[in-house]
Structures are given as structure tokens and as C-alpha cells.
Scaffold this active site. Structure first.
Site, short mmCIF file in Angstrom:
data_model
loop_
_atom_site.label_atom_id
_atom_site.label_comp_id
_atom_site.label_asym_id
_atom_site.label_seq_id
_atom_site.Cartn_x
_atom_site.Cartn_y
_atom_site.Cartn_z
N HIS A 14 0.78 -1.28 0.04
CA HIS A 14 -0.06 -0.10 0.17
C HIS A 14 0.96 1.30 0.17
O HIS A 14 0.83 1.98 -0.96
CB HIS A 14 -0.76 -0.10 1.18
CG HIS A 14 -1.80 1.04 1.26
ND1 HIS A 14 -3.09 1.26 1.03
CD2 HIS A 14 -1.62 2.42 1.87
CE1 HIS A 14 -3.77 2.24 1.23
NE2 HIS A 14 -2.76 3.21 1.75
N GLU A 15 1.92 1.25 0.83
CA GLU A 15 2.70 2.51 1.12
C GLU A 15 3.48 2.57 -0.10
O GLU A 15 3.75 3.61 -0.68
CB GLU A 15 3.50 2.60 2.35
CG GLU A 15 2.58 2.44 3.62
CD GLU A 15 1.59 3.50 3.88
OE1 GLU A 15 1.45 4.54 3.04
OE2 GLU A 15 0.46 3.47 4.36
N HIS A 70 1.79 4.42 -2.94
CA HIS A 70 1.84 5.77 -2.71
C HIS A 70 3.31 6.38 -3.15
O HIS A 70 3.48 7.37 -3.80
CB HIS A 70 1.78 6.46 -1.14
CG HIS A 70 0.34 6.25 -0.91
ND1 HIS A 70 -0.64 6.93 -1.37
CD2 HIS A 70 -0.15 5.53 0.34
CE1 HIS A 70 -1.86 6.61 -0.60
NE2 HIS A 70 -1.59 5.84 0.34
N GLU A 114 -4.73 7.62 -3.15
CA GLU A 114 -5.11 6.49 -2.67
C GLU A 114 -5.44 5.44 -3.74
O GLU A 114 -5.34 4.23 -3.72
CB GLU A 114 -6.29 6.66 -1.64
CG GLU A 114 -6.57 5.91 -0.59
CD GLU A 114 -5.50 5.53 0.49
OE1 GLU A 114 -4.87 6.60 0.71
OE2 GLU A 114 -5.65 4.60 1.28
ZN ZN Z 1 -3.10 5.17 1.74
#
Ligand code: ZN
Length: 501
Positions: free
Chosen positions: A264-265, A268, A294
Site C-alpha cells: 500500500h505505502e 503511494h 489512494e
Molecule cells: Zn494510503
């Protein structure tokens, strides 16, 4: 030849950008490295830096440069004009709040945070109520000063997702809520739950980290231009080109948690690593909004990471890192465990099927607070009723209810929708990607992810703020953001997993 005023503007924007990068570095250090006794000094350093940053951002000289450039707009290239437009937006927004209000808000947020922590520990909403009322009062004043057309909520949402309004969100969220509620009910009624008994035991941090770093490198995260560290609440930040910081958290009783939080990170992080270097230090090399940020993280974490093809890639790596532990675990078992659905009380632990429902509940409450239809005192009752209605769960106490999130204490009204928009945008643009790259899933099985990274880079990362979030989705898919693609994605995934008819 760029006008001298344009060079002067870029110089001023670069100074602001560097100060913001230094502030981000101090914040990263606060979360990841700093010894506990440094907290007071760090607080003073941050306050000094933020005051300086505010002065720089609102300096009338920037306004004068923008005035001059707007008068001479015909001499600007398309990119320069976009840069001036975005810098004007930032300048106007920053100068709309008087310094008195900025200071009062900062004080109310600090007090709000302290009150929220105490209230959550005691599970007593009454301890938070006066502080939240004060935060709300100042938030409403700032909405009035920012200005809006239909709803004061739009003035707040704009900070996180420009181009989106409460009016546009309502039908989107209603479509999600109705269908996801129904899907969750069918899953619950199926009585089927995946076998997760194989997860028991200890999974060393070293083994998890080895696989995680492998996965991130395969995704194309550049470790020469970034780092992966640990923090209690995982996040991603950047200090400028060539320095993107990811954090994750390892649970030794669960090998899946850190894997997905790291992906997830890194989603980003790839966005931050993909900005247009020619325009560093300007809005053209910044994210288009939090929804689209996101969208990147959830695309990698969920759409790719929790896919069947990815299981085929990652399971052998875990087998190698944990010899003998996973020999009897099949791809089906891993995939089912990674996609377990369970209606629950806590947003940050929610699965893909229930997550948006947590967001819709918060959206309904905060819009009513901001538009004056709900009193702060009535938040717990409303919260509990909506959890019963949307997720079919009874909230046992305020700590696991309306006190679970930090956002409102920090005056982050309008932030929650960006989480659900991320899911929605990801599904909508990924349908287009798959049409253009029908062989992607067989690439994923073999650990080749770069087609996706390059596609995102070209369509989103390099574009920066030349286009906002909803416009980006429209530019890629030809349609305004809509709930259909995400609902299709969920149906296709969960129908076989839960043997739904
Ligand atoms: Zn996030």
C-alpha cells in the site's frame, strides 16, 4: 524564453517546497527515529518552521508576481500557464484565513488531540465533546472564509479532493452502500469462512522483510531513491526528488499484514517517485489529490496484491523465507485468507468488501455536522445506528465506535471520502488498463509488474496537478467517477471465493 517573473515565481515556489520537505523530514524522524525526550524540542522546531512556512506561502510578493504573470498570460507556455494557475489557487487558499484563525485552529487541534486520546482511553465521548465542538466551530468559520457554492462541506473537501463535492459524492456513495451492504449480507449468509488455521505460530520479522523488499523491488520502487523503515502507524512521505520514505509494521503472528501495508505505502511511494523532474518544486510535480493518491496505493495493495495471480508469485517466496511452514498451504488457501470478509467495528482493519461502508458512515455524519443537521452530542447515537444499519454490528463502546479515528480531533473534515474514492478510482482505471494489457495477469504470476507502473506513470504520475483527481479518472476512462466498476470488481472476486449463487 520564460519571463523573468516566471523564474522569480519558480524561485519562490522552490523555497516553499524545500521548507515543506524539511518539515516532512522532521515529522518522519518524529514517527520513526526520535528518542522520546526530544518531543518538546521537536514541537518547538516544528512550530517555528510552520510559522515560517506560512509567512512564505502568504507573502504578498507572490501575489504580485502572479498578478503580473496573469496580465502577460499570452507569453506563457501551456505548462507555465498551468503552473501559474495552480500557484494562484494555493496562494488564494492560503491567504483566505486570517492569522488569528490559523493560530486558534492549531491550538484547538492540539487540545482536540489530547482530549480525544483521553476520551478514547476511557471510552467516554463526553470527555471529547467540548474540544470537538470548538474544533467544529473554527472549522465552520474557515469554511465560510474559503467560500463555497452549495455546501460548506465542499470548502473542506476541496482541501483533500478538489473537483469533488458533497452533491457529487452522495449518489456515488449511495450506489456503493446499497450494493456493498447486500454483498456483505450474502457473504455472511453463505456461512462460509476461509481456513486461516495455518497462520498460527510465529513468523519472523526478518523473513517477512526479505519477501516484502523483494515485492517492492519487483513493483519498481527505487531503493536508491527511497527507504523502507518501521513505524507504529505505517505511512509514506517524501522530502523531494530522490527521497521517498515508506514505513511498515511487522506482526510476528500474521505474515499477511506487513506485506499488504508495505505494498500500500509503496503504491503511494511510486506516485511520488514518478513526478515530472523538470517541474520539481512546483505544483506540476505534486499529487492531483488524495483520492488519486489512494487510488495508486489501493490498486497495488488490493487489486494486484490480493489477486490470484499475485498469490502464485508471492507464495513461493514465502515458502523460501519460511522453510517447511507453507508446504501444505495451497494457493487457494492463501488467496482465500488474503480476501477474508468480516463485518467489523474498526475501519483500519476492514476488508475490501466492507471498507467503503465505514467511510460512508463517516461521510453521512460529518456532512450533517457541517451542514448543521447534527449536534456533536448526538454523534455516538447516530454512529451506532449507522453501524447497525450498514454493517449489522452492535457497537459495544465509544472507543470501538465514534472515538476510533483521530481525524475529527485534527479538524480533518472532508478527508474520509478520499479513502473510498481511492477504491472507486482504482477499479475504474484498472478496467481500462486491462483492456490495453490483457496479458497483465500472466506477467504478474512471473513477477513482472512494470507495465502497470509505467502506465500509471504516464497517465497519472507525470501529469501531476495539471489535472485534478476526478478529471484524471475521466481522462483515462472516458467517464466521470462511478460506482459500477468497483462493484463489478467485488462481485467477480467474491462470487467464487464465497460460492455465492
Ligand atoms: Zn494510503
Amino acid at each position: 524564453m520564460p519571463a523573468p517573473q516566471f523564474d522569480a515565481l519558480r524561485q519562490r515556489l522552490a523555497e516553499i517546497y524545500h521548507l515543506a520537505g524539511i518539515a516532512a523530514l522532521l515529522e518522519w524522524d518524529f514517527e520513526v527515529m526520535m528518542p522520546p525526550k526530544a518531543a518538546a524540542t521537536r514541537g518547538d522546531q516544528m512550530a517555528t518552521l510552520h510559522a515560517r512556512l506560512h509567512r512564505e506561502t502568504t507573502d504578498p510578493e507572490i501575489g504580485q508576481l502572479l498578478d503580473a504573470l496573469e496580465k502577460d498570460a499570452a507569453s506563457l507556455t501551456e505548462d507555465e500557464a498551468a503552473c501559474v494557475r495552480e500557484a494562484r489557487y494555493d496562494y488564494d487558499r492560503a491567504t483566505k484565513l486570517p492569522e488569528r484563525l490559523v493560530r486558534e485552529l492549531a491550538k484547538a487541534q492540539a487540545e482536540g488531540y489530547t482530549a480525544w486520546e483521553k476520551a478514547r482511553a476511557a471510552s467516554d465521548f463526553a470527555l471529547f465533546r467540548p474540544a470537538l465542538e470548538r474544533v467544529l466551530e473554527l472549522t465552520l468559520e474557515s469554511a465560510e472564509r474559503f467560500g463555497y457554492k452549495d455546501s460548506p462541506y465542499d470548502a473542506l473537501l476541496e482541501k483533500y479532493e478538489r473537483g469533488m463535492t458533497a452533491k457529487a459524492l452522495r449518489p456515488l456513495f449511495a450506489g456503493l452502500a446499497e450494493n456493498q451492504k447486500d454483498l456483505v449480507a450474502r457473504i455472511t449468509a453463505s456461512g462460509h469462512q476461509p481456513d486461516t488455521s495455518w497462520i498460527t505460530g510465529t513468523w519472523s520479522r526478518e523473513g517477512q522483510e526479505r519477501v516484502g523488499r523483494d515485492v517492492l523491488a519487483a513493483m519498481g520502487f527505487d531503493f536508491d531513491g527511497g527507504r523502507l523503515d518501521t513505524a507504529p502507524h505505517p505511512f509514506c512521505t517524501d522530502f523531494g526528488p530522490g527521497d521517498v520514505r515508506l514505513t511498515t509494521r511487522y506482526h510476528e503472528d500474521d505474515p499477511l499484514s506487513a506485506l499488504y501495508s508495505s505494498m500500500h505505502e509503496a503504491g503511494h511511494g511510486l506516485y511520488e517517485q514518478g513526478f515530472d523532474l523538470k517541474w520539481s518544486g512546483t505544483p506540476l510535480a505534486l499529487a492531483a489529490g488524495l483520492g488519486i493518491h489512494e487510488c495508486n496505493s489501493r490498486l497495488w495493495e488490493n487489486v494486484v496484491g490480493r489477486s490470484r495471480a499475485f498469490t502464485r508469485f508471492v507464495l513461493p517466496r514465502f515458502r523460501k523465507a519460511f522453510p517447511g511452514r507453507l508446504d501444505a498451504v495451497s494457493e487457494e488457501q492463501w488467496h482465500a485468507a488474503a480476501n477474508r470478509v468480516e463485518p467489523s467495528l474498526i475501519r483500519v482493519e476492514a476488508d475490501e468488501c466492507t471498507y467503503n461502508l465505514h467511510v460512508v458512515i463517516r461521510f453521512e455524519i460529518e456532512v450533517d455536522l457541517i451542514e448543521g443537521r447534527l449536534a456533536v452530542a448526538d454523534v455516538p447515537e447516530r454512529w451506532n445506528a449507522l453501524y447497525r444499519e450498514y454493517l449489522g454490528v452492535d457497537v459495544p463502546d465509544a472507543a470501538r465506535g465514534c472515538l476510533q479515528d483521530v481525524h475529527w480531533s485534527h479538524a480533518l473534515f472532508g478527508y474520509f471520502p478520499t479513502y473510498a474514492l481511492g477504491n472507486l478510482y482504482a477499479a475504474q482505471i484498472f478496467e481500462v488498463f486491462l483492456q490495453e494489457h490483457p496479458d497483465f495477469w500472466s506477467d504478474v504470476e512471473e513477477g513482472r509488474f512494470l507495465t502497470l507502473r509505467e502506465w500509471l506513470r504516464e497517465r497519472i504520475h507525470l501529469v501531476g496537478r495539471r489535472r485534478l483527481g476526478p478529471e484524471t479518472v475521466r481522462a483515462i476512462s472516458g467517464r466521470a467517477p462511478e460506482p459500477g466498476p468497483y462493484l463489478r470488481y467485488l462481485e467477480e472476486k467474491y462470487t467464487p471465493l464465497y460460492a455465492l449463487g
